[in-house]
Scaffold this active site. Structure first.
Site, PDB file in Angstrom:
ATOM      1  N   ARG A 185       4.006   1.984  -0.161  1.00  0.00           N
ATOM      2  CA  ARG A 185       5.350   1.476  -0.478  1.00  0.00           C
ATOM      3  C   ARG A 185       6.461   2.152   0.342  1.00  0.00           C
ATOM      4  O   ARG A 185       7.579   2.327  -0.147  1.00  0.00           O
ATOM      5  CB  ARG A 185       5.642   1.604  -1.975  1.00  0.00           C
ATOM      6  N   CYS A 209       7.169  -5.344  -9.517  1.00  0.00           N
ATOM      7  CA  CYS A 209       6.747  -4.155 -10.261  1.00  0.00           C
ATOM      8  C   CYS A 209       7.883  -3.145 -10.317  1.00  0.00           C
ATOM      9  O   CYS A 209       8.541  -2.878  -9.311  1.00  0.00           O
ATOM     10  CB  CYS A 209       5.523  -3.521  -9.598  1.00  0.00           C
ATOM     11  N   GLU A 240       9.741   1.936  -8.586  1.00  0.00           N
ATOM     12  CA  GLU A 240       9.418   1.340  -7.289  1.00  0.00           C
ATOM     13  C   GLU A 240      10.593   0.502  -6.823  1.00  0.00           C
ATOM     14  O   GLU A 240      10.853   0.364  -5.636  1.00  0.00           O
ATOM     15  CB  GLU A 240       8.163   0.470  -7.415  1.00  0.00           C
TER      16      GLU A 240
END
Ligand code: EPU
Length: 308
Positions: free
Chosen positions: A184, A233, A303
Protein backbone atom coordinates in the site's frame (compact mmCIF):
# COMPACT_ATOMS: atom_id res chain seq x y z
CA UNK A 1 -11.90 39.68 8.93
CA UNK A 2 -8.49 40.04 10.60
CA UNK A 3 -5.29 41.17 8.85
CA UNK A 4 -3.94 37.64 8.52
CA UNK A 5 -7.13 36.43 6.85
CA UNK A 6 -7.17 39.49 4.55
CA UNK A 7 -3.64 38.87 3.32
CA UNK A 8 -4.41 35.17 2.84
CA UNK A 9 -7.42 36.04 0.68
CA UNK A 10 -5.30 38.44 -1.36
CA UNK A 11 -2.75 35.70 -1.91
CA UNK A 12 -5.50 33.27 -3.00
CA UNK A 13 -6.90 35.84 -5.48
CA UNK A 14 -3.42 36.46 -6.90
CA UNK A 15 -2.95 32.68 -7.28
CA UNK A 16 -6.29 32.47 -9.15
CA UNK A 17 -5.13 35.25 -11.50
CA UNK A 18 -1.84 33.44 -12.15
CA UNK A 19 -3.69 30.18 -12.95
CA UNK A 20 -5.93 32.07 -15.38
CA UNK A 21 -2.94 33.64 -17.12
CA UNK A 22 -1.34 30.18 -17.42
CA UNK A 23 -4.67 28.80 -18.81
CA UNK A 24 -4.86 26.05 -16.19
CA UNK A 25 -8.49 25.08 -15.54
CA UNK A 26 -9.76 25.44 -11.98
CA UNK A 27 -12.78 26.11 -9.77
CA UNK A 28 -13.09 27.69 -6.32
CA UNK A 29 -14.93 26.31 -3.29
CA UNK A 30 -15.89 23.13 -5.11
CA UNK A 31 -17.75 20.48 -3.08
CA UNK A 32 -15.52 17.41 -2.75
CA UNK A 33 -18.49 15.18 -1.83
CA UNK A 34 -19.05 14.93 -5.60
CA UNK A 35 -15.58 13.50 -6.11
CA UNK A 36 -15.19 11.00 -3.26
CA UNK A 37 -16.56 7.47 -3.60
CA UNK A 38 -17.98 7.69 -0.07
CA UNK A 39 -19.88 10.77 -1.27
CA UNK A 40 -18.89 12.97 1.68
CA UNK A 41 -16.60 15.95 2.26
CA UNK A 42 -16.66 19.75 2.28
CA UNK A 43 -15.29 22.13 -0.38
CA UNK A 44 -11.80 22.50 -1.85
CA UNK A 45 -10.63 26.11 -1.84
CA UNK A 46 -9.15 25.46 -5.31
CA UNK A 47 -9.94 22.41 -7.42
CA UNK A 48 -7.45 22.45 -10.30
CA UNK A 49 -7.47 20.13 -13.33
CA UNK A 50 -4.15 20.12 -15.19
CA UNK A 51 -4.22 18.56 -18.68
CA UNK A 52 -0.53 17.57 -18.99
CA UNK A 53 2.65 16.93 -17.01
CA UNK A 54 3.76 20.46 -17.92
CA UNK A 55 0.55 21.94 -16.50
CA UNK A 56 1.08 19.92 -13.30
CA UNK A 57 4.53 21.48 -13.03
CA UNK A 58 3.16 24.99 -13.67
CA UNK A 59 0.55 24.42 -10.97
CA UNK A 60 3.11 23.12 -8.44
CA UNK A 61 5.40 26.09 -9.06
CA UNK A 62 2.54 28.59 -8.64
CA UNK A 63 1.22 26.88 -5.49
CA UNK A 64 4.73 27.01 -4.01
CA UNK A 65 5.13 30.67 -4.96
CA UNK A 66 1.78 31.56 -3.36
CA UNK A 67 2.41 29.30 -0.37
CA UNK A 68 -0.64 27.10 -0.87
CA UNK A 69 -0.50 23.39 0.06
CA UNK A 70 -1.30 20.87 -2.71
CA UNK A 71 -3.21 17.62 -2.31
CA UNK A 72 -3.80 15.15 -5.14
CA UNK A 73 -7.25 13.74 -5.91
CA UNK A 74 -7.81 10.86 -8.30
CA UNK A 75 -11.05 8.90 -8.24
CA UNK A 76 -11.55 9.78 -4.56
CA UNK A 77 -11.77 6.14 -3.60
CA UNK A 78 -9.45 5.86 -0.64
CA UNK A 79 -10.22 9.19 0.83
CA UNK A 80 -12.12 10.80 3.66
CA UNK A 81 -12.49 14.60 3.51
CA UNK A 82 -13.57 16.59 6.58
CA UNK A 83 -16.98 18.28 6.54
CA UNK A 84 -15.18 21.66 6.63
CA UNK A 85 -13.28 20.77 3.44
CA UNK A 86 -9.68 21.72 2.66
CA UNK A 87 -7.87 25.03 2.21
CA UNK A 88 -5.28 25.35 -0.52
CA UNK A 89 -5.12 23.38 -3.77
CA UNK A 90 -6.66 20.04 -4.70
CA UNK A 91 -5.02 18.82 -7.91
CA UNK A 92 -7.69 16.70 -9.59
CA UNK A 93 -6.23 14.35 -12.20
CA UNK A 94 -9.59 13.95 -14.03
CA UNK A 95 -8.40 15.66 -17.24
CA UNK A 96 -5.36 13.35 -17.57
CA UNK A 97 -7.58 10.53 -18.73
CA UNK A 98 -6.25 9.51 -22.14
CA UNK A 99 -5.72 5.84 -23.02
CA UNK A 100 -3.78 4.79 -26.11
CA UNK A 101 -3.16 1.22 -27.20
CA UNK A 102 -0.10 0.30 -29.28
CA UNK A 103 1.00 -2.89 -30.98
CA UNK A 104 2.47 -5.59 -28.74
CA UNK A 105 0.30 -4.99 -25.67
CA UNK A 106 1.69 -1.55 -24.89
CA UNK A 107 -0.74 0.87 -23.26
CA UNK A 108 -0.16 4.56 -22.56
CA UNK A 109 -2.58 5.79 -19.91
CA UNK A 110 -3.00 9.05 -18.02
CA UNK A 111 -3.01 9.18 -14.21
CA UNK A 112 -6.63 10.28 -14.17
CA UNK A 113 -8.10 7.44 -16.16
CA UNK A 114 -10.58 5.40 -14.18
CA UNK A 115 -8.91 2.09 -13.36
CA UNK A 116 -11.97 -0.16 -13.85
CA UNK A 117 -12.46 1.42 -17.31
CA UNK A 118 -8.81 0.79 -18.21
CA UNK A 119 -9.21 -2.85 -17.10
CA UNK A 120 -12.34 -3.32 -19.23
CA UNK A 121 -10.88 -1.65 -22.33
CA UNK A 122 -7.74 -3.80 -22.09
CA UNK A 123 -9.77 -6.97 -21.68
CA UNK A 124 -11.95 -6.10 -24.71
CA UNK A 125 -8.78 -5.76 -26.78
CA UNK A 126 -7.57 -9.20 -25.72
CA UNK A 127 -4.87 -7.95 -23.37
CA UNK A 128 -4.11 -9.91 -20.23
CA UNK A 129 -2.66 -8.57 -16.97
CA UNK A 130 -5.18 -6.16 -15.47
CA UNK A 131 -8.24 -8.46 -15.30
CA UNK A 132 -7.66 -9.55 -11.68
CA UNK A 133 -7.71 -5.88 -10.68
CA UNK A 134 -11.28 -5.40 -11.86
CA UNK A 135 -13.32 -3.58 -9.27
CA UNK A 136 -10.41 -1.67 -7.71
CA UNK A 137 -12.28 1.64 -7.67
CA UNK A 138 -9.41 4.11 -8.19
CA UNK A 139 -7.70 6.19 -10.83
CA UNK A 140 -4.53 4.77 -12.40
CA UNK A 141 -2.47 7.42 -10.56
CA UNK A 142 -4.06 6.40 -7.27
CA UNK A 143 -3.51 2.69 -7.93
CA UNK A 144 0.19 3.38 -8.64
CA UNK A 145 0.70 5.77 -5.75
CA UNK A 146 -0.74 3.51 -3.09
CA UNK A 147 0.18 0.27 -4.86
CA UNK A 148 -3.43 -0.85 -4.63
CA UNK A 149 -3.95 -4.56 -5.00
CA UNK A 150 -6.50 -7.30 -4.74
CA UNK A 151 -6.08 -11.06 -4.44
CA UNK A 152 -2.99 -11.97 -6.49
CA UNK A 153 -3.12 -8.75 -8.48
CA UNK A 154 -0.58 -5.97 -8.12
CA UNK A 155 0.14 -3.24 -10.65
CA UNK A 156 3.96 -3.15 -10.31
CA UNK A 157 4.90 -6.01 -12.64
CA UNK A 158 2.80 -4.50 -15.48
CA UNK A 159 4.46 -1.10 -15.39
CA UNK A 160 7.17 -0.30 -17.91
CA UNK A 161 7.64 3.40 -17.29
CA UNK A 162 6.01 6.26 -15.40
CA UNK A 163 6.14 9.99 -16.11
CA UNK A 164 5.90 11.82 -12.79
CA UNK A 165 6.24 15.46 -11.77
CA UNK A 166 7.72 17.21 -8.74
CA UNK A 167 8.09 20.90 -8.10
CA UNK A 168 11.90 20.73 -7.92
CA UNK A 169 12.62 18.16 -10.61
CA UNK A 170 9.86 19.00 -13.09
CA UNK A 171 8.95 16.11 -15.38
CA UNK A 172 10.76 12.88 -14.43
CA UNK A 173 10.68 9.74 -16.58
CA UNK A 174 11.05 6.68 -14.32
CA UNK A 175 11.75 3.25 -15.78
CA UNK A 176 10.26 0.25 -13.95
CA UNK A 177 13.53 -0.48 -12.09
CA UNK A 178 13.58 2.98 -10.52
CA UNK A 179 10.14 2.57 -8.94
CA UNK A 180 9.68 1.08 -5.50
CA UNK A 181 6.39 -0.73 -4.70
CA UNK A 182 5.62 -1.75 -1.08
CA UNK A 183 2.44 -2.84 0.75
CA UNK A 184 0.00 0.00 0.00
CA UNK A 185 2.85 2.43 -0.79
CA UNK A 186 5.23 3.32 -3.63
CA UNK A 187 7.83 5.88 -4.74
CA UNK A 188 4.97 8.21 -5.63
CA UNK A 189 3.15 10.60 -3.34
CA UNK A 190 4.91 13.06 -1.02
CA UNK A 191 5.33 15.60 -3.82
CA UNK A 192 6.06 13.18 -6.68
CA UNK A 193 2.87 13.09 -8.76
CA UNK A 194 2.07 10.48 -11.41
CA UNK A 195 1.09 12.05 -14.76
CA UNK A 196 1.23 9.13 -17.19
CA UNK A 197 2.22 5.46 -17.29
CA UNK A 198 3.23 2.93 -19.91
CA UNK A 199 2.04 -0.60 -19.22
CA UNK A 200 2.96 -3.81 -20.97
CA UNK A 201 0.13 -6.36 -21.20
CA UNK A 202 0.08 -9.78 -22.81
CA UNK A 203 -2.12 -10.52 -25.83
CA UNK A 204 -4.34 -13.56 -25.22
CA UNK A 205 -7.74 -15.02 -26.12
CA UNK A 206 -10.34 -12.30 -25.23
CA UNK A 207 -13.01 -14.80 -24.10
CA UNK A 208 -10.60 -16.47 -21.66
CA UNK A 209 -9.48 -13.15 -20.15
CA UNK A 210 -13.09 -12.00 -19.86
CA UNK A 211 -14.06 -15.21 -18.07
CA UNK A 212 -11.27 -14.65 -15.52
CA UNK A 213 -12.36 -11.03 -15.03
CA UNK A 214 -16.02 -11.99 -14.56
CA UNK A 215 -15.06 -14.70 -12.07
CA UNK A 216 -13.00 -12.20 -10.07
CA UNK A 217 -15.87 -9.66 -10.10
CA UNK A 218 -18.38 -12.28 -8.96
CA UNK A 219 -16.13 -13.17 -6.04
CA UNK A 220 -15.66 -9.52 -5.12
CA UNK A 221 -19.41 -8.94 -5.15
CA UNK A 222 -19.85 -11.84 -2.72
CA UNK A 223 -17.15 -10.69 -0.32
CA UNK A 224 -17.19 -6.88 -0.46
CA UNK A 225 -19.90 -4.20 -0.50
CA UNK A 226 -20.10 -3.26 -4.19
CA UNK A 227 -22.33 -0.49 -5.59
CA UNK A 228 -22.77 1.28 -2.25
CA UNK A 229 -20.99 4.39 -1.03
CA UNK A 230 -17.73 3.53 0.75
CA UNK A 231 -14.06 4.52 0.82
CA UNK A 232 -12.74 0.98 0.32
CA UNK A 233 -10.91 -0.81 3.12
CA UNK A 234 -10.54 1.49 6.12
CA UNK A 235 -7.61 -0.17 7.95
CA UNK A 236 -4.38 -1.76 6.79
CA UNK A 237 -4.09 -5.43 7.59
CA UNK A 238 -1.99 -5.92 10.71
CA UNK A 239 0.99 -8.29 10.19
CA UNK A 240 -0.37 -11.75 9.43
CA UNK A 241 -4.05 -10.81 10.02
CA UNK A 242 -7.06 -9.46 8.18
CA UNK A 243 -8.45 -6.26 9.71
CA UNK A 244 -11.89 -7.23 8.37
CA UNK A 245 -11.83 -10.62 10.08
CA UNK A 246 -10.60 -9.04 13.31
CA UNK A 247 -13.51 -6.56 13.35
CA UNK A 248 -15.97 -9.28 12.35
CA UNK A 249 -14.76 -11.58 15.17
CA UNK A 250 -15.33 -8.72 17.62
CA UNK A 251 -18.95 -8.54 16.47
CA UNK A 252 -18.60 -5.10 14.91
CA UNK A 253 -20.54 -5.68 11.66
CA UNK A 254 -23.47 -3.25 11.68
CA UNK A 255 -21.94 -1.14 14.50
CA UNK A 256 -22.69 2.52 13.75
CA UNK A 257 -21.96 6.11 14.74
CA UNK A 258 -24.53 8.57 13.40
CA UNK A 259 -25.30 7.60 9.81
CA UNK A 260 -22.04 5.66 9.27
CA UNK A 261 -21.85 1.92 9.92
CA UNK A 262 -19.56 -1.07 9.55
CA UNK A 263 -20.61 -3.05 6.48
CA UNK A 264 -22.39 -6.34 7.09
CA UNK A 265 -20.65 -7.78 3.99
CA UNK A 266 -17.01 -7.03 4.92
CA UNK A 267 -16.15 -5.50 8.28
CA UNK A 268 -13.22 -3.42 6.96
CA UNK A 269 -15.63 -1.19 4.99
CA UNK A 270 -17.67 1.73 6.32
CA UNK A 271 -20.90 2.36 4.44
CA UNK A 272 -23.84 4.76 4.76
CA UNK A 273 -27.23 5.31 3.22
CA UNK A 274 -26.92 9.02 2.56
CA UNK A 275 -27.58 10.43 6.01
CA UNK A 276 -23.96 10.46 7.22
CA UNK A 277 -21.35 13.19 7.68
CA UNK A 278 -17.58 12.80 7.68
CA UNK A 279 -17.70 13.43 11.44
CA UNK A 280 -19.78 10.23 11.78
CA UNK A 281 -17.23 8.25 9.72
CA UNK A 282 -14.28 9.58 11.74
CA UNK A 283 -16.17 8.93 14.99
CA UNK A 284 -16.79 5.36 13.87
CA UNK A 285 -13.13 4.82 12.92
CA UNK A 286 -12.03 6.11 16.35
CA UNK A 287 -14.57 3.99 18.21
CA UNK A 288 -13.55 0.85 16.32
CA UNK A 289 -9.82 1.46 16.86
CA UNK A 290 -10.43 1.89 20.57
CA UNK A 291 -12.47 -1.31 20.75
CA UNK A 292 -9.78 -3.32 18.91
CA UNK A 293 -7.03 -1.92 21.12
CA UNK A 294 -8.96 -2.79 24.23
CA UNK A 295 -10.15 -6.27 23.21
CA UNK A 296 -7.34 -7.53 20.95
CA UNK A 297 -4.44 -5.26 21.97
CA UNK A 298 -3.85 -4.37 18.32
CA UNK A 299 -3.39 -0.82 17.10
CA UNK A 300 -5.09 -0.64 13.70
CA UNK A 301 -3.58 1.79 11.23
CA UNK A 302 -5.93 3.53 8.78
CA UNK A 303 -5.43 2.68 5.12
CA UNK A 304 -7.64 5.53 3.93
CA UNK A 305 -6.24 9.02 3.62
CA UNK A 306 -7.92 11.72 5.68
CA UNK A 307 -7.97 15.38 4.59
CA UNK A 308 -8.93 18.16 6.96
N1 EPU B 1 -13.22 -12.01 6.69
C1 EPU B 1 -14.16 -12.21 7.64
N2 EPU B 1 -15.06 -11.22 7.90
C2 EPU B 1 -15.04 -10.03 7.27
C3 EPU B 1 -14.04 -9.79 6.27
C4 EPU B 1 -13.15 -10.81 6.02
O1 EPU B 1 -14.23 -13.28 8.26
O2 EPU B 1 -15.87 -9.16 7.56
C5 EPU B 1 -12.29 -13.10 6.37
C6 EPU B 1 -12.50 -13.64 4.95
O3 EPU B 1 -13.50 -14.60 4.93
C7 EPU B 1 -11.14 -14.18 4.62
C8 EPU B 1 -10.18 -13.28 5.39
O4 EPU B 1 -10.96 -12.62 6.38
O5 EPU B 1 -10.99 -15.49 5.12
C9 EPU B 1 -9.51 -12.25 4.47
O6 EPU B 1 -10.51 -11.45 3.85
P1 EPU B 1 -10.34 -10.86 2.37
O7 EPU B 1 -9.99 -11.94 1.43
O8 EPU B 1 -11.51 -10.02 2.09
O9 EPU B 1 -9.05 -10.00 2.46
P2 EPU B 1 -8.71 -8.79 3.37
O10 EPU B 1 -7.36 -9.08 3.94
O11 EPU B 1 -9.80 -8.47 4.33
C10 EPU B 1 -7.47 -7.49 1.46
C11 EPU B 1 -7.35 -6.05 1.04
C12 EPU B 1 -8.51 -5.63 0.15
C13 EPU B 1 -8.57 -6.54 -1.05
C14 EPU B 1 -8.74 -7.98 -0.54
C15 EPU B 1 -8.75 -9.00 -1.64
C16 EPU B 1 -6.26 -4.69 2.75
C17 EPU B 1 -6.46 -3.82 3.94
N3 EPU B 1 -7.37 -5.21 2.23
O12 EPU B 1 -8.62 -7.60 2.31
O13 EPU B 1 -8.24 -4.31 -0.30
O14 EPU B 1 -9.63 -6.19 -1.91
O15 EPU B 1 -7.63 -8.32 0.33
O16 EPU B 1 -7.48 -9.13 -2.18
O17 EPU B 1 -5.13 -4.88 2.31
C18 EPU B 1 -8.58 -1.96 -0.13
O18 EPU B 1 -7.35 -1.88 -0.22
O19 EPU B 1 -9.33 -0.95 -0.06
C19 EPU B 1 -9.16 -3.29 -0.07
C20 EPU B 1 -10.44 -3.48 0.15
Amino acid sequence: MNELEKSRRKRADAFAGALERASVAFGREMALSRYTTIGLGGPAEFLVRPRSADEIHTLLKLATAYELPVKVLGAGSNLIVSDAGVRGVVLHTAALDSIRFEEGGIVHAGAGCHFPGLVRQSVSRGLRGLEAGVGIPGSLGGVLTMNAGAYQFSIGPLIDEVVAVSVDRGKVVMPRGAIDFRYRASSFGRGLIVAQARLVLRPDEPAAIRADMDERMRFRKQTQPVGVKSAGCIFKNPEGESAGKLLDDLGLKGFSVGGARISEVHANFIVHDGGASTADVVGLIDAVRERVLEKAEIELEPEVMTWS
